[in-house]
Design a protein around this motif. Structure first.
Motif, PDB file in Angstrom:
ATOM      1  N   LEU A  63       0.814  -1.209   0.000  1.00  0.00           N
ATOM      2  CA  LEU A  63       0.000   0.000   0.000  1.00  0.00           C
ATOM      3  C   LEU A  63       0.855   1.270   0.000  1.00  0.00           C
ATOM      4  CD1 LEU A  63      -3.031  -0.262  -0.003  1.00  0.00           C
ATOM      5  CD2 LEU A  63      -3.061   0.395   2.389  1.00  0.00           C
ATOM      6  N   ARG A  64       2.006   1.227   0.654  1.00  0.00           N
ATOM      7  CA  ARG A  64       2.792   2.442   0.859  1.00  0.00           C
ATOM      8  C   ARG A  64       3.943   2.593  -0.126  1.00  0.00           C
ATOM      9  NH1 ARG A  64      -0.119   5.895   3.960  1.00  0.00           N
ATOM     10  NH2 ARG A  64      -0.986   4.844   5.763  1.00  0.00           N
ATOM     11  N   GLY A  65       4.991   1.792   0.056  1.00  0.00           N
ATOM     12  CA  GLY A  65       6.177   1.922  -0.775  1.00  0.00           C
ATOM     13  C   GLY A  65       7.352   1.282  -0.064  1.00  0.00           C
ATOM     14  N   PRO A  66       8.519   1.287  -0.695  1.00  0.00           N
ATOM     15  CA  PRO A  66       9.686   0.671  -0.061  1.00  0.00           C
ATOM     16  C   PRO A  66      10.322   1.624   0.960  1.00  0.00           C
ATOM     17  CG  PRO A  66      10.259   1.465  -2.249  1.00  0.00           C
ATOM     18  CD  PRO A  66       8.821   1.828  -2.028  1.00  0.00           C
ATOM     19  N   PRO A  67      10.381   1.256   2.243  1.00  0.00           N
ATOM     20  CA  PRO A  67      10.989   2.135   3.242  1.00  0.00           C
ATOM     21  C   PRO A  67      12.446   2.428   2.903  1.00  0.00           C
ATOM     22  CG  PRO A  67       9.810   0.328   4.290  1.00  0.00           C
ATOM     23  CD  PRO A  67       9.869   0.012   2.835  1.00  0.00           C
ATOM     24  N   GLN A  68      12.855   3.646   3.170  1.00  0.00           N
ATOM     25  CA  GLN A  68      14.236   4.052   2.875  1.00  0.00           C
ATOM     26  C   GLN A  68      14.881   4.627   4.134  1.00  0.00           C
ATOM     27  OE1 GLN A  68      15.918   3.570  -0.117  1.00  0.00           O
ATOM     28  NE2 GLN A  68      14.104   2.302  -0.482  1.00  0.00           N
ATOM     29  N   GLY A  69      14.719   3.945   5.261  1.00  0.00           N
ATOM     30  CA  GLY A  69      15.352   4.408   6.481  1.00  0.00           C
ATOM     31  C   GLY A  69      14.379   5.169   7.358  1.00  0.00           C
ATOM     32  N   ALA A  70      14.810   5.425   8.591  1.00  0.00           N
ATOM     33  CA  ALA A  70      13.913   5.965   9.604  1.00  0.00           C
ATOM     34  C   ALA A  70      13.982   7.476   9.739  1.00  0.00           C
ATOM     35  CB  ALA A  70      14.185   5.301  10.950  1.00  0.00           C
ATOM     36  N   ASP A  71      14.644   8.144   8.793  1.00  0.00           N
ATOM     37  CA  ASP A  71      14.617   9.604   8.848  1.00  0.00           C
ATOM     38  C   ASP A  71      13.198  10.089   8.597  1.00  0.00           C
ATOM     39  OD1 ASP A  71      17.255   9.726   9.351  1.00  0.00           O
ATOM     40  OD2 ASP A  71      17.848  10.038   7.251  1.00  0.00           O
ATOM     41  N   PHE A  72      12.918  11.290   9.133  1.00  0.00           N
ATOM     42  CA  PHE A  72      11.536  11.747   9.025  1.00  0.00           C
ATOM     43  C   PHE A  72      11.086  11.924   7.580  1.00  0.00           C
ATOM     44  CE2 PHE A  72       8.504  15.210   8.573  1.00  0.00           C
ATOM     45  CZ  PHE A  72       7.430  14.603   9.178  1.00  0.00           C
ATOM     46  N   ASP A  73      11.941  12.561   6.746  1.00  0.00           N
ATOM     47  CA  ASP A  73      11.504  12.822   5.371  1.00  0.00           C
ATOM     48  C   ASP A  73      11.393  11.528   4.559  1.00  0.00           C
ATOM     49  OD1 ASP A  73      14.217  12.639   5.550  1.00  0.00           O
ATOM     50  OD2 ASP A  73      14.590  14.720   4.923  1.00  0.00           O
ATOM     51  N   ALA A  74      12.234  10.532   4.896  1.00  0.00           N
ATOM     52  CA  ALA A  74      12.108   9.239   4.214  1.00  0.00           C
ATOM     53  C   ALA A  74      10.777   8.581   4.567  1.00  0.00           C
ATOM     54  CB  ALA A  74      13.264   8.327   4.608  1.00  0.00           C
ATOM     55  N   LEU A  75      10.386   8.728   5.847  1.00  0.00           N
ATOM     56  CA  LEU A  75       9.102   8.171   6.284  1.00  0.00           C
ATOM     57  C   LEU A  75       7.942   8.849   5.545  1.00  0.00           C
ATOM     58  CD1 LEU A  75       7.680   6.267   8.390  1.00  0.00           C
ATOM     59  CD2 LEU A  75       7.315   8.348   9.708  1.00  0.00           C
ATOM     60  N   PHE A  76       8.105  10.163   5.331  1.00  0.00           N
ATOM     61  CA  PHE A  76       7.088  10.918   4.611  1.00  0.00           C
ATOM     62  C   PHE A  76       6.882  10.332   3.210  1.00  0.00           C
ATOM     63  CE2 PHE A  76       6.544  14.358   1.458  1.00  0.00           C
ATOM     64  CZ  PHE A  76       5.238  14.712   1.750  1.00  0.00           C
ATOM     65  N   ILE A  77       7.990  10.104   2.497  1.00  0.00           N
ATOM     66  CA  ILE A  77       7.899   9.524   1.149  1.00  0.00           C
ATOM     67  C   ILE A  77       7.286   8.131   1.219  1.00  0.00           C
ATOM     68  CG2 ILE A  77       9.284   8.619  -0.776  1.00  0.00           C
ATOM     69  CD1 ILE A  77       8.958  11.632  -0.831  1.00  0.00           C
ATOM     70  N   PHE A  78       7.732   7.324   2.189  1.00  0.00           N
ATOM     71  CA  PHE A  78       7.217   5.964   2.353  1.00  0.00           C
ATOM     72  C   PHE A  78       5.710   5.979   2.536  1.00  0.00           C
ATOM     73  CE2 PHE A  78       5.764   3.156   5.822  1.00  0.00           C
ATOM     74  CZ  PHE A  78       5.762   1.945   5.151  1.00  0.00           C
ATOM     75  N   SER A  79       5.225   6.912   3.340  1.00  0.00           N
ATOM     76  CA  SER A  79       3.807   6.821   3.700  1.00  0.00           C
ATOM     77  C   SER A  79       2.882   7.416   2.660  1.00  0.00           C
ATOM     78  CB  SER A  79       3.561   7.459   5.071  1.00  0.00           C
ATOM     79  OG  SER A  79       4.145   8.727   5.108  1.00  0.00           O
ATOM     80  N   ILE A  80       3.333   8.334   1.825  1.00  0.00           N
ATOM     81  CA  ILE A  80       2.346   9.022   0.994  1.00  0.00           C
ATOM     82  C   ILE A  80       2.675   9.079  -0.498  1.00  0.00           C
ATOM     83  CG2 ILE A  80       3.226  11.390   1.186  1.00  0.00           C
ATOM     84  CD1 ILE A  80       0.310  12.209   1.758  1.00  0.00           C
TER      85      ILE A  80
END
Lengths: 538, 328
Positions: A63-80
Motif C-alpha cells: 500500500l505504501r512503498g519501499p521504506p528508505q530508512g527511519a529519517d523523518f523525510d524518508a518516512l514521509f515519502i514511504f507513507s504518501i
C-alpha cells in the motif's frame, strides 16, 4: 499559431475549477500529511518501530512503498508518495480523455476539425495543457513540502517525480483515447492502467529485499514495470537521484508518438477498437426499470467490489502481526486514534481497513443515485417514465440497486478478509471480526444513499457535485479530522464518525441505529417530493 | 356514439412558467378519438412543453390537462398504459443495443401477446431498415428516431404522442412512417402529431391546432382553415389590358410578373371570379388552393412586417429546453 492559443485557452477555461481543486487538494494532503506525521512520529524510535512493522508485513509495503530508512523525510515519502502517484495518474488520464475521446464522442471535435487548423492541433493543445498541469502539480507539491519544513532539494525532486509520473499517465490517457470508442471505455482502460501501475510496484516492493535492520527495502523487478515505481526509485530526500525519471519521460514520448501516428491515420470519431455489436433482443431480466438500473450499473459495482476485495484481503492478512508486538504497541495507539476501535492490534488494523471499505460502499451508494440523475439529464428517464412506471418506483429501483451494491461491497470485503486471515493463520475470531466490521459500515453507506437521493430530488443539477463532495468531506473529516486537529463538532459532521464500534470492549451500535433512522426519513422525503417536481434534463 | 367516445385529450388554459418565461400562456387543446391531430408551431412555441405536461413529466403552473378523461399528472400511470410516446430528440442508452431498448420499452408498456409482438417488431425493423444489434451510442440521429418509432408501434396503443417524430428521417423513411401511422389509426388509434413540417401535417392530419407563444391561435379541420384563407390564381398576361384586370371581382394583390398575372381571392368568393376569367379567355390558368404554409404564415409571417421582432416566438422557448438540446 492563434489556433493553438485558442484551443489551449478553451481547455484552461473549461478545466480551471476542476484542476485547481485537484491541485489544492493534493497540496493540502501533502502539507497535512507532513505535519501530521511530524506530530505523531516525531521520535526516531517510533519511526523505527513503524518501519520494522511494515517491512515485516509486506501488505503494508504494497500500500505504501519501499521504506528508505527511519529519517523523518524518508518516512514521509514511504507513507504518501505512492498514493500521490496514484492521484497524479488519475488526474492526468481523466484530463486527457476529457479533452480527447469525450470531445470526439460528443461530436464537438468535428466542429473544431472542420475549421482550418492542422489535424494534430487539438491533440497538441491537450498535450500542452496536460504538461502545464503537471508543471503546476510539481510546483504545488514542492512548495507544500518546503512549507511543511522539509529539505528543499528533496522537496523539489518529490514534485518533479510526481510531475513525471503525471506526464506518463497523460500519455496513457491520450493513447487510450485513440484505442477506445467511448470516453467511458477510455477512462476505464486508462484509470485501470494507473491502478495496475500502483499494484505492480506494490508487488515489486513487497517482494523486495529487506535490509538487516528492517528499515530499508530494495524493490524487486516488478516495481520497474511501473511509472509510479520509477518515481519512487528516484528516492527523494535519501538518494535524491532523478535518473529513473528519464524512463517516465521516455515512456510518455513513445506513447504520445504512437497516439499521433494512430490519430493521423484514422477517421475522426473512429477508434482502433470499434463499437461492439450486441444482442438483437433483450434478455428476460431486462424487463423493468429495476432490470434496467441493474444493467446500467453492474459493471461499476464489480469495480467497487474488486477494490473492496483487495482491501479486505489486505486487512485480513494483517492479522499475523498482532502477535509480534502486542496491543500496547505505540502503532496500535495511532491506529486507535484513526479508528477509535478494537482491542488487539489486528482488530485495530481491521477497523481502519473496514473504514476504507465503508467509504467504498458509500461511494457505490452515491454513484447509484448519480446514475438516476444521469438518466434524467440525458432524457432516457423520460422514455421509461412515459411508460406505466410510477416515479417513486423508478427512484426506488435505483436505490435498491444502490443497497444491493453496498451489501455486495461489504460482503465481498468481509469474505476476502476472512479468507486471507485463514490463509495466514490469524488469531481466533478474525472472520467474525471482519463480518462485524463490515456490518458496522452499513448505516453510513445507507445514510449517504438516501441523503444524496434527497439532493437529487430537491436540486437535481447538483446531485453529482454534492454527492461526491459530501463523500470526500465525510471521509476526510471522519478519518483525518482527529489527526489534523479539527474541533470535535466538525468531526461529528461526518457519518463515518458515527459508524458503530463493532470490535473491542466498548461495542456500541447506537450510532448505526440513528443513521438508519435518518436514512429512512430522508428516503421517504425524497419519494414524496419526487412526485411534486418536474422531470427535466436541466 | 360520441357519448362513449369522449375527447381523448383536453387541455384548458394551460400555463407553464419557467421563471419569467411563459412557455405556455393559457393553451387550450382538444383531440378527438380516431383523428390525427396536427400540433403546429414554430420552434419554442410550447409544443414539447405541452406534450411533457400531457405525459405528467412536468407540472402545469396553471390550468388542467386530461387524457382519456383522467388527470395527466395524478393518473399518469393508468394513462401511460394506453399510450405510446416518441420524443423529438431521442436519447438511447449507450451500452444497450437498439433491439434491447425496443424490447425494454415494449415490456414496460406491457406486451399482451408474445407472438403478435414478435411479428410486429420484425415487420417494423424490416420496413424501417433498422439493425437492432448495434449499440445505442453508434446509432445516427435518424436511427435513434427509428428505434423510438419501432418501440412505439410494436405494441398497440390507443393514443400516440409524437413530438416531431420524423426529425432526422430521410424522405423514404418519412413515407414508411406515414404508412405505419395510418395503419395504427385504422386500428383505432388517436394521434397527436407535433410538427413544423407542414407537408407532413397536410398529408396526415385531419385536424390541426396552430399554437404560437404558448397559445392556440387556430383550430379546425384543414378544409375549414382553408376556407379562411385566400386562393392564388394566375394566368398568362398576353393580350390583356389593365382595365381587363381591374374588372375581376374580389381580386386582391394583382401583380404582373414575367408575363403572368397573379392575384389572390378569398376562397369563398373564388366562384364569382371564374365567369369573368372565362369571358377574358385567359390562357394557362392555374388555381392553387392555400397551402398549410400560407395558413401558418397568416399567424407568423404577418408578424415579420409588424413592429414585433420576428424572434419573439423563439424567445418564448424556455431557456432550459434550449440548453438541454445544445448541451447533448
Amino acid at each position: 499559431m492563434t489556433g493553438l492559443g485558442s484551443l489551449l485557452r478553451q481547455r484552461i477555461r473549461r478545466d480551471r475549477v476542476q484542476v485547481l481543486s485537484w491541485l489544492l487538494a493534493i497540496g493540502a494532503l501533502v502539507f497535512f500529511a507532513a505535519t501530521a506525521l511530524e506530530d505523531n512520529f516525531g521520535g526516531q524510535a517510533q519511526r523505527e518501530v513503524l518501519l520494522r512493522l511494515a517491512t515485516a508485513n509486506p501488505a503494508i509495503v504494497v500500500l505504501r512503498g519501499p521504506p528508505q530508512g527511519a529519517d523523518f523525510d524518508a518516512l514521509f515519502i514511504f507513507s504518501i508518495f505512492a498514493f500521490l502517484g496514484l492521484l497524479a495518474g488519475l488526474v492526468n488520464t481523466f484530463l486527457a480523455v476529457r479533452h480527447f475521446r469525450a470531445e470526439e464522442e460528443t461530436g464537438r471535435a468535428e466542429l473544431v476539425a472542420a475549421t482550418p487548423i492542422p489535424r494534430l492541433l487539438p491533440l497538441t493543445a491537450t498535450l500542452l495543457w496536460g504538461l502545464i498541469v503537471n508543471l503546476l502539480l510539481a510546483l504545488m507539491v514542492s512548495g507544500c513540502c518546503v512549507a511543511a519544513g522539509l529539505d528543499v532539494a528533496g522537496s523539489i525532486l518529490t514534485g518533479v517525480a510526481l510531475g513525471a509520473i503525471g506526464i506518463s499517465f497523460l500519455a496513457v490517457g491520450l493513447l487510450a483515447s485513440e484505442l477506445m470508442l467511448t470516453s467511458r471505455a477510455a477512462n476505464g482502460i486508462a484509470a485501470g492502467t494507473v491502478v495496475l501501475a500502483y499494484l505492480a510496484r506494490g508487488v515489486g516492493d513487497a517482494l523486495g529485499a529487506v535490509s538487516d535492520d528492517g528499515l530499508f527495502v530494495t524493490s524487486a523487478w516488478p516495481s520497474w514495470l511501473s511509472p509510479i515505481g520509477w518515481g519512487l526509485a528516484s528516492h527523494p530526500f535519501t538518494a535524491n537521484d532523478a535518473t529513473p525519471l528519464v524512463l517516465n519521460v521516455g515512456l510518455a514520448t513513445v506513447l504520445v508518438a504512437s497516439a499521433c501516428l494512430l490519430h493521423v491515420r484514422r477517421d475522426s470519431g473512429a477508434s482502433v477498437f470499434g463499437a461492439g455489436r450486441g444482442r438483437a433482443t433483450a434478455r428476460a431480466t431486462l424487463s423493468g426499470s429495476l432490470g434496467l438500473a441493474w444493467r446500467l450499473q453492474w459493471p461499476s459495482v464489480i469495480g467497487w467490489a474488486l477494490g473492496a476485495a483487495l482491501l479486505g484481503a489486505f486487512g485480513g492478512a494483517l492479522g499475523t502481526i498482532a502477535g509480534s508486538d502486542g496491543a500496547t504497541n505505540p502503532i496500535a495507539e495511532q491506529l486507535r486514534a484513526l479508528s477509535g476501535d478494537g482491542e488487539s492490534l489486528s482488530q485495530a488494523f481491521l477497523s481502519v481497513i473496514f473504514t476504507a471499505v465503508g467509504i467504498l460502499a458509500a461511494g457505490c451508494a452515491v454513484q447509484a443515485v448519480i446514475r438516476a440523475r444521469q438518466e434524467e439529464a440525458v432524457t432516457t428517464a423520460e422514455l421509461v417514465l412515459a411508460a406505466p412506471v410510477r416515479r417513486v418506483r423508478w427512484l426506488a429501483d435505483y436505490l435498491a440497486v444502490g443497497i444491493a451494491a453496498v451489501l455486495i461491497v461489504l460482503i465481498v470485503a468481509a469474505v476476502a478478509a476472512s479468507l486471507s486471515a485463514a490463509a495466514v493463520d490469524a488469531e481466533e475470531g478474525a472472520a467474525r471480526d471482519a463480518f462485524a466490521s463490515a456490518l458496522a459500515q452499513l448505516p453510513a453507506a445507507l445514510l449517504y444513499l438516501s441523503l444524496v437521493a434527497l439532493v437529487f430530488v430537491l436540486w437535481p443539477r447538483f446531485t453529482a457535485p454534492v454527492g461526491w463532495g459530501v463523500l470526500v468531506a465525510g471521509a476526510f473529516l471522519g478519518l483525518f479530522g482527529k489527526l489534523v486537529g479539527l474541533p470535535e463538532w466538525a468531526e461529528n459532521l461526518s457519518p463515518f464518525s458515527h459508524t458503530p464500534v463493532a470490535l473491542g470492549t466498548e461495542v456500541d451500535w447506537s450510532g448505526g441505529f440513528v443513521m438508519i433512522a435518518l436514512a429512512l426519513v430522508a428516503g421517504v422525503g425524497a419519494s414524496v417530493l419526487l412526485e411534486r417536481r418536474d422531470i427535466a434534463s436541466m | 356514439m360520441f357519448g362513449f367516445m369522449s375527447t381523448v385529450i383536453q387541455a384548458r388554459n394551460l400555463q407553464k412558467h419557467f421563471g419569467r418565461v411563459h412557455a405556455l400562456d393559457g393553451l387550450d387543446l382538444d383531440v378527438q378519438p380516431g383523428e390525427i391531430h396536427g400540433f403546429l408551431g414554430p420552434n419554442g412555441a410550447g409544443k414539447s412543453t405541452t406534450i411533457r405536461i400531457l405525459l405528467g413529466l412536468a407540472r402545469p403552473t396553471g390550468g388542467e390537462a386530461t387524457v382519456f378523461g383522467q388527470n395527466s399528472r395524478t393518473d399518469a400511470v393508468s394513462i401511460h398504459c394506453r399510450l405510446a410516446y416518441v420524443p423529438g430528440d431521442v436519447s438511447l442508452w449507450p451500452n444497450l443495443t437498439g433491439g434491447e431498448a425496443i424490447d425494454l420499452l415494449s415490456r414496460l408498456r406491457g406486451i399482451r401477446s408474445r407472438d403478435e409482438y414478435d411479428r410486429r417488431k420484425r415487420h417494423l425493423l424490416d420496413v424501417f431498415e433498422l439493425d437492432p444489434s448495434k449499440k445505442g451510442r453508434t446509432y445516427s440521429k435518424g436511427n435513434r428516431q427509428k428505434v423510438a418509432l419501432v418501440a412505439a408501434f410494436a405494441v398497440p396503443a390507443e393514443l400516440y404522442l409524437l413530438d416531431e417524430p420524423t426529425s432526422g428521417l430521410d424522405p423514404l423513411m418519412e413515407a414508411v412512417f406515414r404508412r405505419e401511422l395510418s395503419e395504427r389509426v385504422a386500428d383505432g388509434g388517436t394521434v397527436l402529431l407535433s410538427s413544423h413540417i407542414l407537408s407532413e401535417v397536410e398529408q396526415l392530419c385531419s385536424r390541426v391546432s396552430i399554437i404560437r407563444a404558448g397559445r392556440r391561435v387556430e383550430e379546425g379541420s384543414l378544409a375549414e382553415l382553408r376556407r379562411l384563407t385566400r386562393t392564388e390564381v394566375s394566368f398568362s398576361a398576353a393580350n390583356l389590358t389593365e382595365a381587363d384586370l381591374a374588372g375581376i371581382p374580389a381580386a386582391r394583390d394583382v401583380r404582373i410578373d414575367s408575363g403572368r398575372v397573379a392575384f389572390t381571392v378569398d376562397s369563398a368568393t373564388l366562384l364569382e371570379a371564374l365567369p369573368v376569367l372565362a369571358a377574358l379567355r385567359v390562357e394557362g390558368l392555374t388555381i392553387t388552393p392555400p397551402s398549410l404554409e400560407e395558413l401558418f404564415l397568416r399567424h407568423y409571417g404577418l408578424d415579420r412586417n409588424d413592429a414585433q421582432p420576428p424572434t419573439a416566438a423563439v424567445a418564448a422557448e424556455p431557456a432550459h429546453a434550449r440548453h438541454a438540446r445544445s448541451g447533448r
